[in-house]
Design an enzyme around this catalytic site. Structure first.
Site, PDB file in Angstrom:
ATOM      1  N   ARG A 296       0.982  -1.020   0.007  1.00 26.92           N
ATOM      2  CA  ARG A 296       0.058   0.174   0.059  1.00 26.92           C
ATOM      3  C   ARG A 296       0.594   1.232  -0.015  1.00 26.92           C
ATOM      4  O   ARG A 296       0.582   2.395  -0.587  1.00 26.92           O
ATOM      5  CB  ARG A 296      -0.978  -0.183   1.491  1.00 26.92           C
ATOM      6  N   TYR A 440      -5.922  -1.758  -7.006  1.00 29.98           N
ATOM      7  CA  TYR A 440      -5.189  -2.762  -6.199  1.00 29.98           C
ATOM      8  C   TYR A 440      -4.863  -2.269  -4.948  1.00 29.98           C
ATOM      9  O   TYR A 440      -4.603  -0.984  -4.718  1.00 29.98           O
ATOM     10  CB  TYR A 440      -4.003  -3.375  -7.262  1.00 29.98           C
ATOM     11  N   GLU A 441      -4.544  -3.309  -4.065  1.00 30.00           N
ATOM     12  CA  GLU A 441      -3.957  -3.206  -2.624  1.00 30.00           C
ATOM     13  C   GLU A 441      -5.092  -2.482  -2.013  1.00 30.00           C
ATOM     14  O   GLU A 441      -4.829  -1.888  -0.769  1.00 30.00           O
ATOM     15  CB  GLU A 441      -2.892  -2.300  -2.627  1.00 30.00           C
ATOM     16  N   GLY A 442      -6.399  -2.692  -2.474  1.00 24.90           N
ATOM     17  CA  GLY A 442      -7.609  -1.891  -1.735  1.00 24.90           C
ATOM     18  C   GLY A 442      -7.841  -0.692  -2.212  1.00 24.90           C
ATOM     19  O   GLY A 442      -7.174   0.228  -2.250  1.00 24.90           O
ATOM     20  N   GLN A 447      -9.802   1.549   1.569  1.00 24.03           N
ATOM     21  CA  GLN A 447      -8.820   2.617   2.447  1.00 24.03           C
ATOM     22  C   GLN A 447      -9.622   3.708   3.114  1.00 24.03           C
ATOM     23  O   GLN A 447      -9.242   3.844   4.208  1.00 24.03           O
ATOM     24  CB  GLN A 447      -7.963   3.224   1.340  1.00 24.03           C
TER      25      GLN A 447
END
Length: 600
Positions: A296, A440-442, A447
Site C-alpha cells: 500500500r 489494487y491493494e484496496g 482505504q
C-alpha cells in the site's frame, strides 16, 4: 522531449531541508548510518539507471506487452536485460539484512528507489517491487529454515516474489476465498485453486518465483478467521537450496488490461501445488498484512510517480507549444504565438500537478521516516508513536495520492490538447497506467473505510489526535511569524475542523452505521488535503528561512512559497465541498430503493 528526468533538487529539498533525513538516520541505532554524501550518491546512481535504462523501455513495454504461450510468459524487449543490470548493481539487496546478503541500508531508501524507478517505468518496477513485500513477510513470519531457504536468493534478486490473494469470485472480501490447502505426509501442503490479478505472477526475468498465497485448511472456520498463509515456489527448492522440479502452479492466461502492459498480470492455477505454511494456522490474513501494508505504501508512490511524470511532460510541452496570445500582451512577439505556459488555465493545470507531486513526495518520505523508526529505533515510545502515525497515514497516502496522481495524469493530457490523446507523447499511457493504482491493494473506498472506521473511530479519535497534535504544535511555533500567517491561519482552522467533522460522523454513526460508509471517501480526501497542507506549510517555512540566507537559490525557494500559496488558495478550498457532502448524511445515498435503480 526527455522520457523522464529524476528531480534531484526536489528530492534533496524534501530529504535534507524539510525532513532532516541525515539527522534522522544518525539518530537511529544503525551500525553504519549513511551520511548526506552517501545518500546523494545512491540517488544519483539510481537516477542514471532509471533515466538511461528504464525510461526508454516504458513505451516499449506498453506497445509490446507481455506474451503468453502454453503457460510461458515472455516480457517485453529489454526488460530481462534491464533486470540483469539491476541485480548486478546490487539494488535488490540494498535495504535487507546482511545475514541474507543484504546491505543493511535503511528501509526509507527503498521509498526513494521506488519513486525514481516507478517514474521511469512503473510496469518494470513492479517485478522487483513486489519482492520486497515477499521478503518482509518471510523475515517477519517465516521459520529460520524458511528464511535460509528463500531469503538469500530473493535478496540477491535472482528470485522474485508475488502476493496471491484475489480469486475470480472474491476481490476485497477475502473471507470468501476457496483455495484449499491439505496437509501432506511430508509436512508440506497441497494447494488447489485459482488466483487472478497476480502481478508479476509468471515471467522470464528471474530463476524462480516465490508466491505468498492465502488458502484455507480443510477444517478452517468460515470467513477471514479461517485463512492461512503459504509459500508456494514456482520451482521446488531442495534441501541444498538448489532449484528442483517445476511445481504445479501454472499461468493459465494473462489479463488484457487498460494499462501497465509491460507487467505480467496473471491467472495462476494451483493444481496440487506444493506449499509450506508460514505463520500460525488460520492466522494468515494477519501475516499477509505485513505484505499488504508494504504494497500500500508502494502504491502511494505510484500516485506520486504519475503526478511527477505528467508534470514533467506537461511542463516541457507548455514551454514549447505556441498557441494564441497572452491576454495581457504578447510574450513572444518574434513568434507567431505565445507558448501556452503564459495562459492562466495552463498554469492552473501545471501548478496542480506540481503541488500534488511535490506534496505527495513530502508525505511519502515522512511515512518512510516513520517506517525506519518502527524497524530500527530502540525507543519503545518512539516506535509506538511511529506505528500509530503509519496506521493513520498509510490509507491516506495510498488513496489520496493515487486519486490525485490520476487527476494529474489526466491534466497532462489536457495540457497537450489533442496531442495528449495520441500515443507518441506518452501522456495517455501515463493516464492508463495510473488508473489501476486506485484499485489494487484496496480500492479508495476500502482505504477510506479503513481510515475512518478502523483507524479513527475505533480508536475514539486517539490515532488522529497524534497527528493533529503535530500540526497544532507547528501552528503554535509559527504563530508569531507574520510571513507564515497566510498558511498557519488556514491550517489551524482546518486542523480543528478535522476533529469536529470526525466527531459529527461518529455521533451520526451511533444512530446509523451507514453514516460511516457514506462519509468515508469524502473524509479520506478531506484528510489528504489537510495532510498535504501541513507539509506545504512546513515547506513554505523552510523556504522563507532559506530566502534570508545570502547564498540561497532564491528562484527555487520562491517557487516553493508560490506553490504553497497556490495549494492553499486553489486546492485546499476543495475541503469546503467535502464538508458539505460528509455532513449531508447517508439518507441521500440509501433512500432510493434497489429496484428503482433502472435504465429502461
Amino acid at each position: 522531449m526527455a522520457d523522464y528526468k529524476a528531480p534531484l533538487k526536489e528530492i534533496s529539498f524534501t530529504l535534507f531541508e524539510l525532513l532532516g533525513f541525515e539527522q534522522h538516520l544518525q539518530s537511529l541505532p544503525l551500525e553504519d548510518a549513511p551520511d548526506r554524501e552517501m545518500l546523494e550518491s545512491i540517488i544519483e546512481q539510481a537516477a542514471k539507471f532509471a533515466e538511461n535504462v528504464l525510461a526508454p523501455l516504458n513505451a516499449v513495454g506498453d506497445e509490446e506487452g507481455c506474451q503468453w504461450q502454453d503457460g510461458v510468459v515472455t516480457t517485453p524487449t529489454g526488460f530481462k536485460e534491464a533486470y540483469q543490470q539491476y541485480i548486478e548493481a546490487g539494488w535488490p539487496a540494498m535495504t535487507h539484512h546482511a545475514e541474507f546478503g543484504g546491505q543493511e541500508l535503511p528501509s526509507s531508501l527503498g521509498t526513494l528507489m521506488n519513486e525514481i524507478i516507478g517514474c521511469a517505468n512503473w510496469a518494470w518496477g513492479m517485478y522487483p517491487g513486489l519482492s520486497h513485500g515477499c521478503m518482509e513477510t518471510l523475515f517477519t513470519h517465516g521459520t529460520d529454515e524458511q528464511k535460509q531457504t528463500y531469503l538469500p536468493n530473493l535478496v540477491a534478486g535472482t528470485w522474485t516474489g508475488t502476493m496471491c490473494l484475489t480469486e475470480p469470485h472474491c476481490g476485497t472480501d477475502l473471507g470468501m476465498l476457496r483455495t484449499k490447502a491439505e496437509l501432506q505426509a511430508d509436512g508440506s501442503y497441497a494447494l488447489n485453486g485459482t488466483k487472478i490479478f497476480i502481478s508479476a505472477g509468471e515471467h522470464d526475468m528471474s530463476e524462480n518465483i516465490v508466491h505468498i498465497v492465502l488458502a484455507r485448511l480443510p477444517d478452517a472456520p468460515p470467513g477471514t478467521k479461517g485463512i492461512s498463509l503459504f509459500i508456494v515456489p514456482k520451482f521446488i527448492v531442495g534441501p541444498d537450496g538448489q532449484i528442483g522440479e517445476r511445481n504445479q502452479v501454472n499461468c493459465g492466461s494473462l489479463e488484457h488490461k487498460m494499462g501497465i502492459h509491460g507487467n505480467a498480470t496473471c491467472v495462476l492455477n494451483f493444481d496440487g501445488a506444493k506449499g509450506y505454511l508460514i505463520g500460525p494456522e488460520n492466522k494468515g490474513l494477519a501475516c499477509m498484512f505485513t505484505f499488504m501494508n508494504t504494497a500500500r505504501l508502494g502504491t502511494a508512490i505510484q500516485g506520486l510517480c504519475h503526478a511527477e511524470l505528467g508534470y514533467q511532460k506537461s511542463l516541457a510541452y507548455a514551454r514549447e507549444r505556441l498557441q494564441m496570445r497572452s491576454l495581457t500582451g504578447a510574450k513572444n512577439p518574434a513568434g507567431p504565438a505565445d507558448p501556452i505556459i503564459v495562459h492562466p488555465d495552463v498554469r492552473r493545470m501545471l501548478l496542480t500537478q506540481k503541488a500534488f507531486a511535490e506534496g505527495g513526495r513530502m508525505l511519502a518520505y515522512f511515512a518512510a521516516q516513520q517506517l525506519d523508526i518502527t524497524k530500527y529505533s530502540d525507543d519503545a515510545d518512539a516506535r509506538n508513536q511511529a506505528e500509530q502515525l503509519l496506521s493513520l497515514l498509510t490509507p491516506i497516502a495510498k488513496a489520496f495520492m493515487t486519486e490525485t496522481g490520476f487527476e494529474s495524469a489526466s491534466l497532462a493530457i489536457q495540457c497537450f490538447g489533442g496531442h495528449g490523446y495520441i500515443r507518441e507523447w506518452g501522456v495517455e499511457q501515463n493516464l492508463r497506467d495510473s488508473r489501476i493504482s486506485m484499485l489494487y491493494e484496496g480500492t479508495t473506498g476500502v482505504q477510506a473505510l479503513d481510515l475512518l472506521g478502523r483507524k479513527v473511530l475505533a480508536s475514539q479519535g486517539e490515532t488522529l489526535k497524534l497527528f493533529t497534535k503535530q500540526i497544532h504544535q507547528f501552528c503554535k511555533a509559527n504563530a508569531d511569524n507574520e510571513a507564515m500567517q497566510e498558511f498557519v491561519s488556514a491550517l489551524q482552522s482546518h486542523n480543528q475542523e478535522w476533529g469536529e467533522v470526525t466527531m459529527h460522523i461518529g455521533l451520526a454513526a451511533l444512530e446509523n452505521a451507514d453514516e460511516v460508509g457514506a462519509a468515508s471517501v469524502d473524509y479520506l480526501m478531506y484528510s489528504g488535503y489537510v495532510t498535504l497542507a501541513y507539509f506545504w506549510a512546513k515547506a513554505a517555512a523552510v523556504a522563507l528561512q532559506k530566502l534570508s540566507e545570502a547564498d540561497a537559490n532564491k528562484a527555487f525557494y520562491q517557487a516553493k512559497i508560490e506553490t504553497a500559496r497556490f495549494y492553499f488558495q486553489r486546492l485546499l478550498p476543495r475541503t469546503r465541498t467535502l464538508v458539505e457532502t460528509m455532513k449531508s448524511g447517508a439518507g441521500n445515498l440509501m433512500a432510493l430503493e434497489v429496484e428503482h435503480f433502472t435504465f429502461d
